[in-house]
Each structure stands twice: as structure tokens, then as C-alpha cells.
Design a protein around this motif. Structure first.
Motif, mmCIF file in Angstrom:
data_model
loop_
_atom_site.group_PDB
_atom_site.id
_atom_site.type_symbol
_atom_site.label_atom_id
_atom_site.label_comp_id
_atom_site.label_asym_id
_atom_site.label_seq_id
_atom_site.Cartn_x
_atom_site.Cartn_y
_atom_site.Cartn_z
ATOM 1 N N TYR A 3 27.478 44.644 35.821
ATOM 2 C CA TYR A 3 26.561 44.871 36.480
ATOM 3 C C TYR A 3 26.409 43.853 37.312
ATOM 4 O O TYR A 3 26.144 42.983 38.336
ATOM 5 C CB TYR A 3 24.827 43.257 35.717
ATOM 6 N N SER A 4 28.099 43.960 37.453
ATOM 7 C CA SER A 4 28.338 43.384 39.327
ATOM 8 C C SER A 4 28.077 44.276 40.855
ATOM 9 O O SER A 4 28.320 43.424 41.370
ATOM 10 C CB SER A 4 29.798 43.060 38.990
ATOM 11 N N ARG A 45 38.277 39.416 32.345
ATOM 12 C CA ARG A 45 38.368 38.398 33.091
ATOM 13 C C ARG A 45 39.519 37.712 32.662
ATOM 14 O O ARG A 45 40.401 36.074 33.081
ATOM 15 C CB ARG A 45 37.910 37.245 33.954
ATOM 16 N N ARG A 99 32.081 41.853 42.952
ATOM 17 C CA ARG A 99 31.786 40.300 41.705
ATOM 18 C C ARG A 99 31.163 39.630 42.207
ATOM 19 O O ARG A 99 30.653 39.926 43.488
ATOM 20 C CB ARG A 99 33.140 39.633 41.866
ATOM 21 N N HIS A 100 29.878 39.611 41.150
ATOM 22 C CA HIS A 100 28.299 39.003 41.917
ATOM 23 C C HIS A 100 27.654 39.839 42.900
ATOM 24 O O HIS A 100 27.457 39.356 43.915
ATOM 25 C CB HIS A 100 28.757 37.961 41.876
ATOM 26 N N GLY A 101 28.239 41.470 43.412
ATOM 27 C CA GLY A 101 27.307 42.067 44.347
ATOM 28 C C GLY A 101 27.856 42.037 45.347
ATOM 29 O O GLY A 101 27.891 42.497 46.228
#
Length: 138
Positions: free
Chosen positions: A9-10, A96, A130-132
Motif C-alpha cells: 500500500y505504498s 525493511r 514509500r508512503h505515496g
């Protein structure tokens, strides 16, 4: 070939959809190779290939030998590099750097990492999500 890598969901799929709005999409399933990815996508300039982690997980269950497994996913990657269209791989970053205690989970993460390295090595462009947020690495 191009690669987009990131965690769950990145925003990897969103990035591919925005950058390649006319692309065909193929979700890999158990036992497929590059040839099966291309079926039904003739004439497309870009093919986005998703589902590599679940495909790899299924292959792990069927192929106990690590060298044979590596050859299987290398054949897949080389077939996609040679495809008549631009292949864009959606790759999963797992853990990670956290190493699981379970040997089967470790084996999946190891092969997923090696597969991602081989894919990025063969890619002319690679993005990390990462995180959109997107960063072009190559």
C-alpha cells in the motif's frame, strides 16, 4: 524494462497507472512465465506485471532447490526484458531488513530480495515508493 518497488500500500500501482494510463495489466499466477504474461496484450506499448511476491511464494512451495528456483525467476525476468513491449514490474519490498525467525519466511524474503535486485539490474528505470512518495533510483 522498468521497476517500481515499495512496501504494501505504498502507492506502487497508482504510480504505474498514472505514468502508463494505456498499459495492459497482468497479475502473475502460479506457474506462469513471461510468455503467459504477454498473452492477450499484443499491440500494447506497455505491460504492467503485478503479483510477483505471491507468484514467488507459490514457486517456493513447489521448488525446494534454491538454485532451480533462482533459474525460474531469472527466466521470467529475461523473458520480460525480451518482450516486444515495455514491461513495468511492480515489486514488493519485504520487511525493511527485519529477518524472520521462520525459515520459510526467511527463504521468501531472501528470494524476493534477490529477485528485486535482478529486476532492477535489468531495468532501465527504477522507482522506490514509500508512503505515496516516489523517488527515481535509476
Amino acid at each position: 524494462m522498468q521497476s517500481v518497488i515499495g512496501g504494501a500500500y505504498s502507492g506502487r500501482r497508482r504510480l504505474a497507472a498514472e505514468r502508463f494510463p494505456r498499459a495492459g495489466w497482468h497479475r502473475l499466477v502460479k506457474g506462469e512465465g513471461a510468455e503467459e504474461c504477454l498473452v492477450g496484450h499484443a499491440g500494447r506499448d506497455v505491460l504492467v506485471v503485478d503479483g510477483l511476491a505471491s507468484w514467488l511464494s507459490a514457486a517456493l512451495a513447489e521448488i525446494p532447490d534454491d538454485d532451480a528456483l533462482r533459474e525460474t525467476w531469472l527466466r521470467l525476468l529475461d523473458g520480460l526484458v525480451a518482450a516486444p513491449c515495455e514491461a513495468v514490474l511492480i515489486l514488493d519490498e519485504m520487511g525493511r531488513g527485519i529477518v524472520p525467525m521462520d525459515p520459510a519466511a526467511r527463504r521468501l524474503r531472501d528470494h524476493n530480495g534477490w529477485l528485486a535486485q535482478a529486476a532492477v539490474e535489468r531495468s532501465r528505470t527504477a522507482w522506490y515508493m514509500r508512503h505515496g512518495l516516489c523517488k527515481q533510483l535509476k
